[in-house]
Design a protein around this motif. Structure first.
Motif, PDB file in Angstrom:
ATOM      1  N   ALA A   1     -13.104 -12.015   1.332  1.00 53.28           N
ATOM      2  CA  ALA A   1     -12.310 -10.810   1.557  1.00 53.28           C
ATOM      3  C   ALA A   1     -13.164  -9.646   2.040  1.00 53.28           C
ATOM      4  CB  ALA A   1     -11.567 -10.410   0.283  1.00 53.28           C
ATOM      5  N   LYS A   2     -14.477  -9.854   2.176  1.00 52.66           N
ATOM      6  CA  LYS A   2     -15.347  -8.769   2.591  1.00 52.66           C
ATOM      7  C   LYS A   2     -14.946  -8.178   3.941  1.00 52.66           C
ATOM      8  CE  LYS A   2     -18.937  -6.041   2.455  1.00 52.66           C
ATOM      9  NZ  LYS A   2     -18.955  -4.871   1.530  1.00 52.66           N
ATOM     10  N   PRO A   3     -14.581  -9.003   4.948  1.00 53.75           N
ATOM     11  CA  PRO A   3     -14.173  -8.409   6.236  1.00 53.75           C
ATOM     12  C   PRO A   3     -12.945  -7.517   6.126  1.00 53.75           C
ATOM     13  CG  PRO A   3     -14.645 -10.746   6.482  1.00 53.75           C
ATOM     14  CD  PRO A   3     -14.611 -10.466   5.010  1.00 53.75           C
ATOM     15  N   LEU A   4     -12.136  -7.720   5.081  1.00 53.15           N
ATOM     16  CA  LEU A   4     -10.936  -6.916   4.906  1.00 53.15           C
ATOM     17  C   LEU A   4     -11.175  -5.696   4.032  1.00 53.15           C
ATOM     18  CD1 LEU A   4      -8.438  -9.825   4.168  1.00 53.15           C
ATOM     19  CD2 LEU A   4      -8.731  -8.661   6.340  1.00 53.15           C
ATOM     20  N   ALA A   5     -12.299  -5.710   3.311  1.00 51.04           N
ATOM     21  CA  ALA A   5     -12.530  -4.705   2.279  1.00 51.04           C
ATOM     22  C   ALA A   5     -12.821  -3.343   2.886  1.00 51.04           C
ATOM     23  CB  ALA A   5     -13.703  -5.136   1.391  1.00 51.04           C
ATOM     24  N   THR A   6     -11.862  -2.493   2.795  1.00 50.73           N
ATOM     25  CA  THR A   6     -12.016  -1.123   3.284  1.00 50.73           C
ATOM     26  C   THR A   6     -10.975  -0.264   2.597  1.00 50.73           C
ATOM     27  OG1 THR A   6     -12.045   0.300   5.244  1.00 50.73           O
ATOM     28  CG2 THR A   6     -10.430  -1.465   5.198  1.00 50.73           C
ATOM     29  N   LYS A   7     -11.233   0.999   2.509  1.00 53.47           N
ATOM     30  CA  LYS A   7     -10.249   1.884   1.917  1.00 53.47           C
ATOM     31  C   LYS A   7      -9.038   1.998   2.832  1.00 53.47           C
ATOM     32  CE  LYS A   7     -11.595   3.142  -2.117  1.00 53.47           C
ATOM     33  NZ  LYS A   7     -10.766   2.760  -3.285  1.00 53.47           N
ATOM     34  N   VAL A   8      -7.896   1.768   2.273  1.00 52.57           N
ATOM     35  CA  VAL A   8      -6.665   1.745   3.058  1.00 52.57           C
ATOM     36  C   VAL A   8      -6.258   3.178   3.389  1.00 52.57           C
ATOM     37  CG1 VAL A   8      -4.236   1.088   3.055  1.00 52.57           C
ATOM     38  CG2 VAL A   8      -5.956  -0.400   1.971  1.00 52.57           C
ATOM     39  N   LYS A   9      -5.959   3.412   4.664  1.00 53.98           N
ATOM     40  CA  LYS A   9      -5.496   4.719   5.086  1.00 53.98           C
ATOM     41  C   LYS A   9      -3.973   4.760   5.059  1.00 53.98           C
ATOM     42  CE  LYS A   9      -9.564   5.491   7.985  1.00 53.98           C
ATOM     43  NZ  LYS A   9     -10.070   5.773   9.358  1.00 53.98           N
ATOM     44  N   ALA A  10      -3.440   5.979   5.055  1.00 51.46           N
ATOM     45  CA  ALA A  10      -1.994   6.163   4.902  1.00 51.46           C
ATOM     46  C   ALA A  10      -1.176   5.414   5.951  1.00 51.46           C
ATOM     47  CB  ALA A  10      -1.658   7.652   4.911  1.00 51.46           C
ATOM     48  N   PRO A  11      -1.526   5.457   7.244  1.00 50.51           N
ATOM     49  CA  PRO A  11      -0.714   4.718   8.225  1.00 50.51           C
ATOM     50  C   PRO A  11      -0.694   3.215   7.959  1.00 50.51           C
ATOM     51  CG  PRO A  11      -2.093   6.343   9.318  1.00 50.51           C
ATOM     52  CD  PRO A  11      -2.565   6.278   7.902  1.00 50.51           C
ATOM     53  N   GLY A  12      -1.854   2.659   7.586  1.00 53.33           N
ATOM     54  CA  GLY A  12      -1.914   1.235   7.280  1.00 53.33           C
ATOM     55  C   GLY A  12      -1.089   0.889   6.062  1.00 53.33           C
ATOM     56  N   LEU A  13      -1.125   1.750   5.059  1.00 49.85           N
ATOM     57  CA  LEU A  13      -0.326   1.527   3.852  1.00 49.85           C
ATOM     58  C   LEU A  13       1.160   1.563   4.183  1.00 49.85           C
ATOM     59  CD1 LEU A  13      -0.165   1.208   0.782  1.00 49.85           C
ATOM     60  CD2 LEU A  13      -0.291   3.697   0.578  1.00 49.85           C
ATOM     61  N   LEU A  14       1.547   2.480   5.051  1.00 51.03           N
ATOM     62  CA  LEU A  14       2.954   2.584   5.432  1.00 51.03           C
ATOM     63  C   LEU A  14       3.420   1.319   6.152  1.00 51.03           C
ATOM     64  CD1 LEU A  14       5.571   4.190   5.722  1.00 51.03           C
ATOM     65  CD2 LEU A  14       4.629   5.215   7.805  1.00 51.03           C
ATOM     66  N   VAL A  15       2.596   0.809   7.058  1.00 52.36           N
ATOM     67  CA  VAL A  15       2.944  -0.416   7.780  1.00 52.36           C
ATOM     68  C   VAL A  15       3.109  -1.579   6.809  1.00 52.36           C
ATOM     69  CG1 VAL A  15       2.088  -2.142   9.418  1.00 52.36           C
ATOM     70  CG2 VAL A  15       1.865   0.290   9.939  1.00 52.36           C
ATOM     71  N   ALA A  16       2.172  -1.704   5.870  1.00 50.77           N
ATOM     72  CA  ALA A  16       2.239  -2.793   4.896  1.00 50.77           C
ATOM     73  C   ALA A  16       3.492  -2.700   4.036  1.00 50.77           C
ATOM     74  CB  ALA A  16       0.991  -2.782   4.014  1.00 50.77           C
ATOM     75  N   VAL A  17       3.810  -1.490   3.592  1.00 51.51           N
ATOM     76  CA  VAL A  17       5.003  -1.304   2.754  1.00 51.51           C
ATOM     77  C   VAL A  17       6.270  -1.647   3.543  1.00 51.51           C
ATOM     78  CG1 VAL A  17       6.417   0.406   1.555  1.00 51.51           C
ATOM     79  CG2 VAL A  17       3.938   0.388   1.227  1.00 51.51           C
ATOM     80  N   LEU A  18       6.328  -1.226   4.792  1.00 49.69           N
ATOM     81  CA  LEU A  18       7.507  -1.511   5.607  1.00 49.69           C
ATOM     82  C   LEU A  18       7.737  -3.009   5.749  1.00 49.69           C
ATOM     83  CD1 LEU A  18       7.232   1.184   8.436  1.00 49.69           C
ATOM     84  CD2 LEU A  18       8.908   1.089   6.597  1.00 49.69           C
ATOM     85  N   PHE A  19       6.665  -3.745   6.048  1.00 49.73           N
ATOM     86  CA  PHE A  19       6.819  -5.194   6.198  1.00 49.73           C
ATOM     87  C   PHE A  19       7.062  -5.872   4.850  1.00 49.73           C
ATOM     88  CE2 PHE A  19       4.407  -4.728  10.310  1.00 49.73           C
ATOM     89  CZ  PHE A  19       5.462  -5.158  11.119  1.00 49.73           C
TER      90      PHE A  19
END
Length: 268
Positions: free
Chosen positions: A172-190
């Motif tokens: 999961a290291k390549p994915l490990a980053t602090k999630v920003k608001a736009p990315g969080l919104l996209v994830a929640v929508l899907f």
């Protein structure tokens, strides 16, 4: 705008390629940071996996008993994902079951061998999922699978948004980053996009707001309880999350969603 859409398509395909065995185009200019940006599509991958599982169930149930069709559906989703999340559940169970401090837990999680705790966790998870899905009415099971796979992957993504990655390297290291608001919104929508499928199936029996609130409470309460429990457990013992912890979160919240839905369905 065109470049933005092209890049987002690229990130989406990378998420599909990373979390499933589905074939995607080969990107010659791949950079590890691209996977950081693809994490927000984790729940969308869940929709794809859920659709494949739903399709497998729908086709198999035409020629096989519903109980066997459930097995076919489960086998198909495991195959499509390469048992990615089941492996995380087993490794997490082995590590947290057999380790006594952070260093030892992480070392056990990295061990490729399956231990007693992992074997038991896998058996219970698979057996419980089979029993829950069999107990739900077969006619809306395909819709439930899409919702469960998408929403549970949103739950795993929320761990990434809340905690820090604790390894210097790992799957999961390549994915490990602090999630920003736009990315969080996209994830929640899907993650919540398939939920209206519940209305499609249950609208004849959901006659008022109270009925809807009861359905929401039954479905969400077990998921929230399990999410908080697992989040606090890995925070206490590891100080954050690993890829295995995300896989385990996906598995246990998916089961919690099916359990809550079954509790509600028993009242019909």
């Amino acid at each position: 705008m065109i470049n933005f859409l092209r890049n987002e398509r690229r990130y989406m395909l990378l998420a599909v390629g990373y979390f499933t065995r589905l074939p995607i185009p080969v990107f010659g200019d791949f950079h590890p940071d691209d996977l950081n940006r693809s994490a927000k599509y984790f729940p969308l991958v869940g929709i794809f996996v859920g659709l494949i599982g739903a399709g497998a169930f729908a086709l198999a149930s035409k020629v096989l008993p519903s109980s066997v069709a459930v097995l076919v559906s489960m086998a198909m989703t495991i195959y499509i994902t390469g048992a990615f999340h089941e492996d995380g559940l087993a490794d997490s169970a082995d590590g947290l079951g057999g380790g006594w401090d952070t260093e030892r837990i992480l070392a056990i999680m990295q061990d490729s061998r399956l231990g007693t705790y992992g074997a038991i966790a896998l058996f219970l998870a698979m057996f419980t999922k089979y029993q829950l899905l069999n107990a739900l009415p077969a006619y809306f099971l395909p819709f439930v699978l899409v919702i469960g796979h998408a929403f549970s992957r949103l739950c795993a993504f929320l761990v990434m948004a809340d905690l820090d990655y604790v390894r210097e390297s790992g799957k999961a290291k390549p994915l490990a980053t602090k999630v920003k608001a736009p990315g969080l919104l996209v994830a929640v929508l899907f993650g919540v996009a398939p939920i209206p499928l519940l209305y499609w199936n249950f609208s004849p029996v959901l006659l008022n707001v109270t009925d809807w609130l009861l359905l929401a409470a039954c479905c969400l309460t077990p998921v929230v309880f399990v999410w908080v429990w697992w989040r606090n457990k890995i925070k206490r013992w590891l100080g954050g999350y690993t890829g295995d912890c995300l896989g385990a979160m996906q598995q246990v919240t998916e089961l919690a969603f099916y359990l809550g839905l079954l509790v509600w369905a028993q009242q019909l």
